[in-house]
Design a protein around this motif. Sequence first.
Motif, PDB file in Angstrom:
ATOM      1  N   GLU A 188       0.705   6.068   3.710  1.00  0.00           N
ATOM      2  CA  GLU A 188       0.334   7.417   4.178  1.00  0.00           C
ATOM      3  C   GLU A 188      -0.965   7.881   3.509  1.00  0.00           C
ATOM      4  OE1 GLU A 188       3.141   6.464   2.738  1.00  0.00           O
ATOM      5  OE2 GLU A 188       4.906   7.410   3.638  1.00  0.00           O
ATOM      6  N   MET A 189      -1.072   7.646   2.211  1.00  0.00           N
ATOM      7  CA  MET A 189      -2.286   8.053   1.498  1.00  0.00           C
ATOM      8  C   MET A 189      -3.470   7.173   1.902  1.00  0.00           C
ATOM      9  SD  MET A 189      -2.947   8.449  -2.593  1.00  0.00           S
ATOM     10  CE  MET A 189      -4.616   8.419  -3.235  1.00  0.00           C
TER      11      MET A 189
ATOM     12  N   GLN B  19      -0.284  12.943  -2.080  1.00  0.00           N
ATOM     13  CA  GLN B  19      -1.314  12.015  -1.591  1.00  0.00           C
ATOM     14  C   GLN B  19      -2.736  12.366  -2.012  1.00  0.00           C
ATOM     15  OE1 GLN B  19      -0.553  11.697   2.615  1.00  0.00           O
ATOM     16  NE2 GLN B  19       1.626  11.383   2.232  1.00  0.00           N
TER      17      GLN B  19
ATOM     18  N   SER C 107       0.827  -1.204   0.000  1.00  0.00           N
ATOM     19  CA  SER C 107       0.000   0.000   0.000  1.00  0.00           C
ATOM     20  C   SER C 107       0.862   1.254   0.000  1.00  0.00           C
ATOM     21  CB  SER C 107      -0.885   0.011   1.252  1.00  0.00           C
ATOM     22  OG  SER C 107      -1.619   1.208   1.329  1.00  0.00           O
ATOM     23  N   TYR C 108       0.276   2.339  -0.481  1.00  0.00           N
ATOM     24  CA  TYR C 108       0.832   3.681  -0.259  1.00  0.00           C
ATOM     25  C   TYR C 108       0.253   4.085   1.094  1.00  0.00           C
ATOM     26  CZ  TYR C 108       1.853   8.594  -1.660  1.00  0.00           C
ATOM     27  OH  TYR C 108       2.325   9.881  -1.768  1.00  0.00           O
TER      28      TYR C 108
ATOM     29  N   PHE D  11       4.148   2.002  -7.161  1.00  0.00           N
ATOM     30  CA  PHE D  11       3.470   0.974  -6.374  1.00  0.00           C
ATOM     31  C   PHE D  11       3.030  -0.186  -7.261  1.00  0.00           C
ATOM     32  CE2 PHE D  11       3.218   4.795  -3.915  1.00  0.00           C
ATOM     33  CZ  PHE D  11       3.543   4.332  -2.656  1.00  0.00           C
TER      34      PHE D  11
ATOM     35  N   PHE E 147      -6.442  -0.212  -7.971  1.00  0.00           N
ATOM     36  CA  PHE E 147      -6.486  -0.627  -6.565  1.00  0.00           C
ATOM     37  C   PHE E 147      -7.067  -2.038  -6.462  1.00  0.00           C
ATOM     38  CE2 PHE E 147      -7.318   4.105  -5.312  1.00  0.00           C
ATOM     39  CZ  PHE E 147      -6.048   4.424  -5.744  1.00  0.00           C
ATOM     40  N   SER E 148      -6.639  -2.770  -5.452  1.00  0.00           N
ATOM     41  CA  SER E 148      -7.222  -4.099  -5.234  1.00  0.00           C
ATOM     42  C   SER E 148      -7.303  -4.443  -3.760  1.00  0.00           C
ATOM     43  CB  SER E 148      -6.447  -5.154  -6.027  1.00  0.00           C
ATOM     44  OG  SER E 148      -5.056  -5.015  -5.853  1.00  0.00           O
TER      45      SER E 148
ATOM     46  N   ILE F 247     -13.714   1.803   0.355  1.00  0.00           N
ATOM     47  CA  ILE F 247     -12.352   1.261   0.520  1.00  0.00           C
ATOM     48  C   ILE F 247     -11.869   0.707  -0.817  1.00  0.00           C
ATOM     49  CG2 ILE F 247     -10.986  -0.616   1.578  1.00  0.00           C
ATOM     50  CD1 ILE F 247     -12.716  -0.210   4.113  1.00  0.00           C
ATOM     51  N   LYS F 248     -12.718  -0.073  -1.475  1.00  0.00           N
ATOM     52  CA  LYS F 248     -12.316  -0.695  -2.739  1.00  0.00           C
ATOM     53  C   LYS F 248     -12.012   0.348  -3.811  1.00  0.00           C
ATOM     54  CE  LYS F 248     -14.217  -5.330  -2.307  1.00  0.00           C
ATOM     55  NZ  LYS F 248     -13.147  -6.180  -2.848  1.00  0.00           N
ATOM     56  N   ALA F 249     -12.787   1.443  -3.805  1.00  0.00           N
ATOM     57  CA  ALA F 249     -12.637   2.439  -4.867  1.00  0.00           C
ATOM     58  C   ALA F 249     -11.527   3.449  -4.591  1.00  0.00           C
ATOM     59  CB  ALA F 249     -13.968   3.167  -5.069  1.00  0.00           C
ATOM     60  N   LYS F 250     -11.288   3.796  -3.327  1.00  0.00           N
ATOM     61  CA  LYS F 250     -10.461   4.987  -3.044  1.00  0.00           C
ATOM     62  C   LYS F 250      -9.150   4.728  -2.332  1.00  0.00           C
ATOM     63  CE  LYS F 250     -14.287   8.246  -2.884  1.00  0.00           C
ATOM     64  NZ  LYS F 250     -15.166   8.995  -1.982  1.00  0.00           N
ATOM     65  N   VAL F 251      -8.962   3.547  -1.763  1.00  0.00           N
ATOM     66  CA  VAL F 251      -7.778   3.346  -0.923  1.00  0.00           C
ATOM     67  C   VAL F 251      -6.681   2.625  -1.720  1.00  0.00           C
ATOM     68  CG1 VAL F 251      -6.922   2.416   1.254  1.00  0.00           C
ATOM     69  CG2 VAL F 251      -9.259   3.288   1.117  1.00  0.00           C
ATOM     70  N   PRO F 252      -5.486   3.268  -1.799  1.00  0.00           N
ATOM     71  CA  PRO F 252      -4.414   2.673  -2.609  1.00  0.00           C
ATOM     72  C   PRO F 252      -3.767   1.457  -1.945  1.00  0.00           C
ATOM     73  CG  PRO F 252      -3.647   4.717  -1.617  1.00  0.00           C
ATOM     74  CD  PRO F 252      -5.093   4.566  -1.228  1.00  0.00           C
ATOM     75  N   ILE F 253      -4.427   0.326  -2.177  1.00  0.00           N
ATOM     76  CA  ILE F 253      -3.921  -0.968  -1.701  1.00  0.00           C
ATOM     77  C   ILE F 253      -3.777  -1.840  -2.947  1.00  0.00           C
ATOM     78  CG2 ILE F 253      -4.474  -3.044  -0.326  1.00  0.00           C
ATOM     79  CD1 ILE F 253      -6.117  -1.192   1.521  1.00  0.00           C
ATOM     80  N   PHE F 254      -2.692  -2.595  -3.003  1.00  0.00           N
ATOM     81  CA  PHE F 254      -2.376  -3.374  -4.206  1.00  0.00           C
ATOM     82  C   PHE F 254      -2.159  -4.826  -3.823  1.00  0.00           C
ATOM     83  CE2 PHE F 254      -0.694   0.915  -4.221  1.00  0.00           C
ATOM     84  CZ  PHE F 254      -1.502   1.472  -5.195  1.00  0.00           C
TER      85      PHE F 254
ATOM     86  N   HIS G  81      -7.302  -3.621   7.670  1.00  0.00           N
ATOM     87  CA  HIS G  81      -6.940  -4.274   6.412  1.00  0.00           C
ATOM     88  C   HIS G  81      -5.569  -4.914   6.583  1.00  0.00           C
ATOM     89  CE1 HIS G  81      -6.369  -5.150   2.204  1.00  0.00           C
ATOM     90  NE2 HIS G  81      -7.576  -4.690   1.935  1.00  0.00           N
TER      91      HIS G  81
ATOM     92  N   LYS H 173      -4.860   8.277   5.142  1.00  0.00           N
ATOM     93  CA  LYS H 173      -5.583   9.547   4.963  1.00  0.00           C
ATOM     94  C   LYS H 173      -6.951   9.282   4.313  1.00  0.00           C
ATOM     95  CE  LYS H 173      -4.437  12.439   1.612  1.00  0.00           C
ATOM     96  NZ  LYS H 173      -5.396  13.140   0.855  1.00  0.00           N
TER      97      LYS H 173
END
Lengths: 149, 79
Positions: free
Chosen positions: A64-65, B55, A61-62, B8, B76-77, A125-132, A90, A68
């Motif tokens: 910090e972003m 950010q 994940s990013y 990323f 994103f995933s 969460i699915k749409a906006k949070v930078p998780i990969f 998460h 936020k």
Amino acid sequence: MGKQQQPKKVFMEGGIPAAFIGQSIAKHQSKTDIGAHNIFLGQVRADKIGEKSVRAIEYSSYVEMAEKEIHEIRENTFKKFNITCMHIHHSIGLVAAGEICLFVFVSSKHRDVSYKASRHIVEEIKAKVPIFGKEILEDNSHKWKKNIT
Amino acid sequence: MVITIKYFGILSEITNKDTENLIVEDNCNSNDINKILIETYPSISNVNYIIAVNQNVIQNIYSLSPNDEIALLPPFSGG
């Protein structure tokens, strides 16, 4: 208007243990103004990709972003829905198929709003949070996952 | 000026980097950065990425300032 929570640590290393979820439920026994809890759990699927199955997802994940964005989702959800409290966790790092990677826990006085708020949080969460998520296959090859919008 | 780029997911795999500093012209914008990055790492153009500056995801062309933190975010995933 619901009570605002302090920013909390969202990311947990590895799968989210069932015991942690159980303890979270137990902690709410003292909050007797709550009449409804709604829990959403995301679990890693052993999807078939060609001939091979996914054995785990490695999340990065990013951070910090992501923190936020989750803070903003939290604030907006409290504004939009009359809920008592909210917890979001998460996974980061490796999560095996069958393990829990997302834990959303919403509490309110009555049930209707808890369902709506829970759905809202998960979609945000699915749409906006930078998780990969990197899907690791049986032979240790990998494929980068994309959320279906 | 110097700007920091963060990569990323699949983008850090393609570039083989998590972060790098770029020296760019003072009046440069997000499109100029995109051009430089695609020249350096041609296969990132196959990824449907978005750009965040400090950010925040940017929707339009963004004029960069010194010390801005640029992040290239693939789909994103989470969840």
